[in-house]
Scaffold this motif. Structure first.
Motif: not given
Length: 436
Positions: A87-89, A91-94, A151-153, A181-183
């Motif tokens: 799962q993940g990463p 991102t706030v922009t997605d 929350g998952k981050v 790094r990716t968030w």
């Protein structure tokens, strides 16, 4: 030869244990059965802000020396970590929604307990005006992806970092670093989150954001601080520039928390919002080296929070007014007990403070024990009582010297996924629901 005198035997065992403790600071952890690789400097004590770093190091030593109970708990931890590996990463922009600022780098979430009062139409797509239904979560909130994904981050990076620290499995550390790094808090301009919460918990047709939205980052973000501290002990995939970038982002976020209008409003809140605000500020200040600020926040919390929020009998009157009174009583204590843990790092003792009216944290925990152990029902309103919500809190009080809590530990309801206190002795919100 006869057996050595009892005292000499104990002394010899003490030497062996001390030697082993010294050696764990100099040698890498043994590879796990899952093909782990020892990490660089894996024996160094993590400079955590909520978790007790030396205690983690000692627990790691006990695990290496074959403690069977810890091995079982590690299996519970790695089972959780394994679930994050594909799962993940994030991102706030997605996200599909654009915040009122027009910048997808801004975090954006919706108030959980607010509902449309009219049918949604082309002319009124949100169904405005909105009305509050305390404790009842609007499912439309999850259509805005920032809140569930952050929350998952928080959860994934924390559990993966802990799993790496105890097993040495390289993949855990690399994935945790990639998630951070990716968030991303700092390194990647394309996905970087702006260090503010100006558009958290907006209410359609009413507010573009609210100060109480700061609680979206409450306990979870402080767990992320400890995740980074664990990775800082030499995790593969986590570099010095990652560390410095994260530190810089935290300084900027702390500045926003302390100086923005939203931050000042949240700091003035007299219920769990104010408690969590103090906890965030103290934790981040400790992480970036501003220990004087952290100490002042925690000292002030004795009179500003404990004296005003906890009654002489241990109840929390403001939280008892909620429809989820057991949840919110435990939730507020998550902030208090984490503040007490931070206090151990900076020299402020919250556990043993008693206010002029007789209020203290031990009483606030003890009032939960009958319901937490199943000995008696919770006598206040609660839409969905989950006894395990108090588990970590009781552990923390027991460790701090509360005899009633210590006697209750074996009677606690285990949280979903197992009791991980032995590996991460810091209180978490175990019955996670969106806060409002």
């Amino acid at each position: 030869m006869g057996a050595p005198p009892a005292g000499r035997g104990r002394f010899a065992r003490a030497i062996v244990t001390a030697s082993a403790l010294l050696s764990v600071l100099a040698i890498p952890a043994a590879p796990s059965a899952q093909g782990a690789e020892p990490a660089r400097h894996s024996g160094s004590v993590p400079r955590t802000v909520v978790l007790d770093g030396p205690r983690l190091s000692l627990t790691k030593l006990k695990l290496q020396l074959g403690d069977r109970n810890l091995r079982r708990t590690v299996r519970d931890l790695t089972a959780r970590a394994d679930q994050w590996m594909d799962q993940g990463p994030w991102t706030v922009t997605d996200k599909d929604q654009v915040p009122p600022s027009g910048d997808k780098h801004d975090y954006f979430s919706q108030a959980p307990y607010w509902w449309p009062s009219r049918p949604k139409t082309d002319d009124n797509p949100y169904g405005c005006p909105y009305v509050q239904k305390d404790g009842q979560r609007n499912p439309d909130v999850d259509k805005m992806t920032d809140r569930p994904e952050v929350g998952k981050v928080f959860e994934s990076a924390y559990e993966l970092s802990l799993a790496w620290y105890y097993t040495g499995k390289r993949a855990y550390a690399e994935h945790a670093a990639d998630i951070l790094r990716t968030w991303s808090w700092f390194v990647t301009p394309v996905t970087r989150m702006n260090p503010s919460l100006n558009h958290a918990q907006f209410i359609p047709c009413m507010y573009d954001g609210r100060s109480i939205g700061i609680i979206d980052f409450s306990q979870g973000f402080t767990s992320l601080l400890d995740a980074a501290a664990l990775l800082d002990t030499g995790a593969p995939g986590w570099s010095k520039s990652d560390h410095e970038g994260f530190r810089t982002w935290n300084k900027q976020f702390l500045d926003w928390l302390v100086n923005s209008d939203f931050g000042k409003e949240e700091g003035a809140a007299e219920n769990n919002h104010g408690t969590f605000y103090d906890m965030q500020v103290a934790a981040i200040a400790t992480a970036v080296g501003d220990r004087d600020r952290a100490r002042q926040v925690l000292r002030d919390a004795r009179t500003k929070r404990i004296d005003t929020q906890i009654a002489a009998d241990g109840t929390q009157p403001q939280e008892l007014e909620r429809t989820r009174s057991f949840h919110y009583s435990t939730f507020n204590l998550v902030a208090y007990t984490r503040m007490a843990a931070i206090g151990k790092h900076v020299g402020v003792d919250l556990w043993h403070y008693t206010g002029p009216g007789g209020a203290n944290l031990f009483k606030a925990v003890d009032i939960l024990l009958p319901a937490a152990t199943g000995a008696a029902p919770w006598p206040y309103p609660e839409l969905d009582l989950r006894a395990y919500a108090a588990s970590d809190i009781v552990h923390a009080a027991a460790d701090a010297g509360d005899r009633k809590a210590r006697a209750a530990v074996d009677k606690l309801q285990a949280p979903p996924g197992g009791d991980l206190w032995a590996l991460r002795p810091a209180v978490e919100q175990l019955d996670s629901i969106a806060q409002g």
